[in-house]
Design a protein around this motif. Structure first.
Motif, PDB file in Angstrom:
ATOM      1  N   ARG A   1      32.925  45.922  37.846  1.00 58.55           N
ATOM      2  CA  ARG A   1      32.623  47.253  37.327  1.00 58.55           C
ATOM      3  C   ARG A   1      31.737  47.211  36.075  1.00 58.55           C
ATOM      4  N   ARG A   2      31.674  46.079  35.400  1.00 56.09           N
ATOM      5  CA  ARG A   2      30.864  45.994  34.195  1.00 56.09           C
ATOM      6  C   ARG A   2      29.367  45.906  34.493  1.00 56.09           C
ATOM      7  N   ALA A   3      29.013  45.743  35.775  1.00 56.72           N
ATOM      8  CA  ALA A   3      27.589  45.692  36.142  1.00 56.72           C
ATOM      9  C   ALA A   3      26.951  47.062  35.902  1.00 56.72           C
ATOM     10  N   PRO A   4      25.746  47.128  35.316  1.00 61.07           N
ATOM     11  CA  PRO A   4      25.137  48.427  35.019  1.00 61.07           C
ATOM     12  C   PRO A   4      24.800  49.231  36.265  1.00 61.07           C
ATOM     13  N   ASP A   5      24.544  48.568  37.366  1.00 57.98           N
ATOM     14  CA  ASP A   5      24.208  49.267  38.623  1.00 57.98           C
ATOM     15  C   ASP A   5      25.329  49.117  39.649  1.00 57.98           C
ATOM     16  N   PHE A   6      26.557  49.085  39.174  1.00 55.07           N
ATOM     17  CA  PHE A   6      27.721  48.873  40.055  1.00 55.07           C
ATOM     18  C   PHE A   6      27.873  50.037  41.036  1.00 55.07           C
ATOM     19  N   VAL A   7      28.085  49.690  42.294  1.00 58.87           N
ATOM     20  CA  VAL A   7      28.344  50.668  43.360  1.00 58.87           C
ATOM     21  C   VAL A   7      29.509  50.150  44.188  1.00 58.87           C
ATOM     22  N   VAL A   8      30.462  51.042  44.487  1.00 58.97           N
ATOM     23  CA  VAL A   8      31.577  50.649  45.342  1.00 58.97           C
ATOM     24  C   VAL A   8      31.790  51.739  46.380  1.00 58.97           C
ATOM     25  N   ASN A   9      32.089  51.318  47.576  1.00 60.63           N
ATOM     26  CA  ASN A   9      32.377  52.263  48.661  1.00 60.63           C
ATOM     27  C   ASN A   9      33.459  51.638  49.537  1.00 60.63           C
ATOM     28  N   GLU A  10      34.520  52.393  49.786  1.00 58.90           N
ATOM     29  CA  GLU A  10      35.620  51.865  50.596  1.00 58.90           C
ATOM     30  C   GLU A  10      36.040  52.887  51.631  1.00 58.90           C
TER      31      GLU A  10
ATOM     32  N   GLY B   1      25.755  45.358  43.089  1.00 63.42           N
ATOM     33  CA  GLY B   1      25.346  45.432  41.695  1.00 63.42           C
ATOM     34  C   GLY B   1      24.876  44.078  41.197  1.00 63.42           C
ATOM     35  N   THR B   2      24.348  44.097  39.984  1.00 62.41           N
ATOM     36  CA  THR B   2      23.931  42.857  39.338  1.00 62.41           C
ATOM     37  C   THR B   2      25.159  42.296  38.632  1.00 62.41           C
ATOM     38  N   LEU B   3      25.833  41.405  39.293  1.00 63.48           N
ATOM     39  CA  LEU B   3      27.149  40.951  38.855  1.00 63.48           C
ATOM     40  C   LEU B   3      27.053  39.781  37.896  1.00 63.48           C
ATOM     41  N   SER B   4      28.011  39.739  36.996  1.00 68.52           N
ATOM     42  CA  SER B   4      28.108  38.630  36.046  1.00 68.52           C
ATOM     43  C   SER B   4      28.656  37.393  36.750  1.00 68.52           C
ATOM     44  N   ARG B   5      28.531  36.242  36.050  1.00 70.18           N
ATOM     45  CA  ARG B   5      29.063  35.018  36.635  1.00 70.18           C
ATOM     46  C   ARG B   5      30.586  35.125  36.770  1.00 70.18           C
ATOM     47  N   GLU B   6      31.218  35.824  35.859  1.00 69.03           N
ATOM     48  CA  GLU B   6      32.670  36.000  35.952  1.00 69.03           C
ATOM     49  C   GLU B   6      33.040  36.775  37.219  1.00 69.03           C
ATOM     50  N   ALA B   7      32.290  37.848  37.501  1.00 67.46           N
ATOM     51  CA  ALA B   7      32.564  38.643  38.699  1.00 67.46           C
ATOM     52  C   ALA B   7      32.295  37.843  39.961  1.00 67.46           C
ATOM     53  N   LEU B   8      31.192  37.071  39.964  1.00 64.13           N
ATOM     54  CA  LEU B   8      30.884  36.272  41.145  1.00 64.13           C
ATOM     55  C   LEU B   8      31.939  35.188  41.360  1.00 64.13           C
TER      56      LEU B   8
ATOM     57  N   VAL C   1      24.779  34.160  51.357  1.00 60.10           N
ATOM     58  CA  VAL C   1      25.076  33.037  50.471  1.00 60.10           C
ATOM     59  C   VAL C   1      26.524  33.135  50.032  1.00 60.10           C
ATOM     60  N   ALA C   2      27.035  32.065  49.490  1.00 51.21           N
ATOM     61  CA  ALA C   2      28.349  32.102  48.862  1.00 51.21           C
ATOM     62  C   ALA C   2      28.226  32.860  47.540  1.00 51.21           C
ATOM     63  N   PRO C   3      29.247  33.574  47.124  1.00 47.79           N
ATOM     64  CA  PRO C   3      29.142  34.356  45.877  1.00 47.79           C
ATOM     65  C   PRO C   3      28.722  33.524  44.673  1.00 47.79           C
ATOM     66  N   ARG C   4      29.207  32.300  44.572  1.00 47.64           N
ATOM     67  CA  ARG C   4      28.877  31.497  43.387  1.00 47.64           C
ATOM     68  C   ARG C   4      27.416  31.059  43.370  1.00 47.64           C
ATOM     69  N   LYS C   5      26.707  31.184  44.533  1.00 46.64           N
ATOM     70  CA  LYS C   5      25.311  30.761  44.609  1.00 46.64           C
ATOM     71  C   LYS C   5      24.320  31.900  44.424  1.00 46.64           C
ATOM     72  N   VAL C   6      24.815  33.090  44.117  1.00 45.45           N
ATOM     73  CA  VAL C   6      23.904  34.194  43.829  1.00 45.45           C
ATOM     74  C   VAL C   6      23.205  33.904  42.507  1.00 45.45           C
ATOM     75  N   PRO C   7      21.862  33.934  42.448  1.00 38.38           N
ATOM     76  CA  PRO C   7      21.143  33.615  41.203  1.00 38.38           C
ATOM     77  C   PRO C   7      21.476  34.599  40.083  1.00 38.38           C
ATOM     78  N   ASP C   8      21.406  34.131  38.864  1.00 37.40           N
ATOM     79  CA  ASP C   8      21.648  34.993  37.712  1.00 37.40           C
ATOM     80  C   ASP C   8      20.623  36.127  37.695  1.00 37.40           C
ATOM     81  N   GLY C   9      21.083  37.300  37.415  1.00 39.07           N
ATOM     82  CA  GLY C   9      20.203  38.451  37.337  1.00 39.07           C
ATOM     83  C   GLY C   9      19.817  39.022  38.688  1.00 39.07           C
ATOM     84  N   ASP C  10      20.288  38.431  39.772  1.00 39.46           N
ATOM     85  CA  ASP C  10      19.968  38.919  41.117  1.00 39.46           C
ATOM     86  C   ASP C  10      21.046  39.925  41.548  1.00 39.46           C
ATOM     87  N   ARG C  11      20.611  40.916  42.293  1.00 40.61           N
ATOM     88  CA  ARG C  11      21.554  41.922  42.796  1.00 40.61           C
ATOM     89  C   ARG C  11      22.251  41.387  44.049  1.00 40.61           C
ATOM     90  N   ALA C  12      23.538  41.537  44.086  1.00 40.66           N
ATOM     91  CA  ALA C  12      24.328  41.058  45.230  1.00 40.66           C
ATOM     92  C   ALA C  12      25.026  42.235  45.908  1.00 40.66           C
TER      93      ALA C  12
END
Length: 476
Positions: free
Chosen positions: A15-24, A33-40, A66-77
């Motif tokens: 949720r701390r991502a500035p462009d966070f979107v959730v749909n359930e 969103g552009t997730l932090s390393r902690e979120a990934l 990709v695996a979540p931990r391999k998403v590049p920094d600053g990339d939107r996942a």
């Protein structure tokens, strides 16, 4: 930590991502969103969890898997989590999914249990339609909602638009007992206020792009549905809950109670105020007035019911008396005919005593006429009585469906069916006895006619009767 809790933790970290979107939705959760390393890292823990019922797909900014931990920094996942839905239960990870469920009344009314991953062990609660509890294990089935015979809001409130309809049932939006608190309470109170507001007017429709409600009272009110105002407070919310319970969950006269309440709401309303904003402060006084009107209606209905039962008793008494009279008339007619037959025999014996000889063909014809008279007279009486019984039976069926539909089957059976059945049984017994007597008289007359005509030898008949009596075994 259980898998549902792990997923919830990953969502909260995202949720701390500035462009966070959730749909359930049912069986599907999407987070982007552009997730932090902690979120990934939290999502990587979900991917590594031993949960065969769960599937996680992660796409990076190039739409590559990709695996979540391999998403590049600053990339939107974009992460999509799927699982199989279960019968009678909803399993949700986020408050957004919980709110979506509550506002989708058709979906909410199809389940009995809702399991939420963001609830603590003591945060569960009950409504009249749902058991809401924390979700810690793999998804599991639950029992389906029990059907209700009383009409729900959607059958009572007319709707002119498929996008603006009352819920099929009000149960999920009414608290079972105590007030609801905890992380899921705010969304539930919001949805309950909206669904109750959609359940109390007479009609829902759209005027251009505006959602409208109609209160068919005196005077009728056409109001904008509008949005809810400020928090109405616990008492006002409880008044809305009480109104929903009184209209839809107490007794069977749903349409009558709904009509009374909507009429009182119309009388209480002032122009220029939206329905949802004004409902919390007006529903309490309107409910009190509607309850008084309903009590007066029940008293008036009780008088009508007593009068209808009195009419039933009188009609039933008349029908029973007619049946008993038919039995007496049938018996009287038979004995009258028997007397005619006896009179002919007396005349025949008197002629024998005076002349000392056989009568001949004249008396044979007289016996035949008497037999025909007795048989025809009895047949006419029997036919008339049976037609009367058919009329009584058809009338009784008409009573049941047209006049006394307010009685249940057991009461109607005790009040009408059993007394009439007993009276008809008495008539049938009388009919059986009189039929046997008439048959004996007719056979005797015909035998006498045959003897007079010389077709039967009296001596031979007496010998046959004596032989037949001798063959009858005598009980010791």
């Amino acid at each position: 930590m259980s898998t549902p809790k792990t997923v919830h933790a990953a969502v909260e970290a995202s949720r701390r991502a500035p462009d966070f979107v959730v749909n359930e939705d049912a069986g599907r959760l999407t987070v982007a969103g552009t997730l932090s390393r902690e979120a990934l890292a939290a999502w990587q823990a979900v991917a590594d969890a031993d949960a065969p019922w769960l599937t996680l797909d992660c796409l990076d900014g190039s739409e590559d898997v990709v695996a979540p931990r391999k998403v590049p920094d600053g990339d939107r996942a974009r992460l999509t989590l799927t699982y199989t839905t279960r019968r009678g239960a909803e399993h949700l990870f986020t408050p957004e999914g919980w709110r979506s469920l509550l506002l989708d009344a058709d979906r909410a009314c199809r389940v009995r249990v809702v399991r939420l991953a963001f609830l603590g062990p003591a945060d569960g609660f009950r409504t009249r339609g749902h058991l809401v509890e924390t979700w810690t294990d793999a998804p599991a089935d639950a029992s389906l909602p029990e059907p209700r015979s009383e009409p729900g809001p959607r059958r009572v409130v007319r709707s002119q638009s498929p996008e603006l309809m009352a819920p099929p049932r009000i149960d999920p939006y009414v608290a079972a007992s105590t007030r609801i608190e905890g992380p899921a309470s705010a969304a539930w109170r919001e949805a309950a206020g909206r669904m109750i507001a959609l359940s109390l007017p007479n009609e829902l429709y759209r005027d251009g792009g505006a959602a409208m409600v109609l209160l068919a009272g005196q005077p009728p009110r056409k109001l904008k549905l509008g949005n809810a105002g400020a928090d109405p407070g616990a008492d006002a919310f409880d008044a809305q809950q009480a109104a929903a319970v009184w209209v839809y969950l107490e007794g069977t006269d749903v349409e009558v109670r709904h009509t009374f309440l909507s009429a009182e709401l119309s009388r209480e309303w002032t122009a220029g105020e939206g329905f949802r904003a004004g409902l919390p402060k007006r529903v309490g006084p309107a409910l009190d007035s509607a309850r008084l009107l309903y009590k007066a209606h029940l008293r008036a209905g009780s008088k009508d019911t007593l009068k209808a039962l009195s009419d039933l008793r009188k009609t039933l008494s008349d029908e029973v008396q007619k049946l008993l009279q038919q039995s007496r008339d049938l018996s009287a007619a038979v004995w009258r005919d028997v007397v005619v037959a006896i009179g002919v025999l007396v005349v025949r014996l008197a002629v024998d005593g005076a002349k000392g000889g056989a009568g001949g063909a004249g008396f044979a014809g007289l016996y035949a006429v008497v037999a025909a008279y007795v048989g025809i007279s009895y047949g006419v009486s029997l036919s008339t009585n049976r037609k009367f019984l058919d009329v009584v039976e058809r009338s009784r069926l008409a009573w049941r469906t047209k006049l006394y539909g307010f009685l249940d089957d057991a009461d109607y059976k005790a009040l009408a069916d059993e007394p009439l059945a007993e009276a008809m049984a008495a008539y049938r017994r009388a009919e059986g006895r009189t039929t046997a007597i008439v048959a004996i008289v007719v056979v005797a007359m015909l035998v006498a006619a045959a003897m007079e005509a010389g077709w039967i030898d009296p001596n031979a008949l007496r010998s046959w009767l004596a032989t037949a009596n001798a063959r009858v075994p005598v009980k010791p």
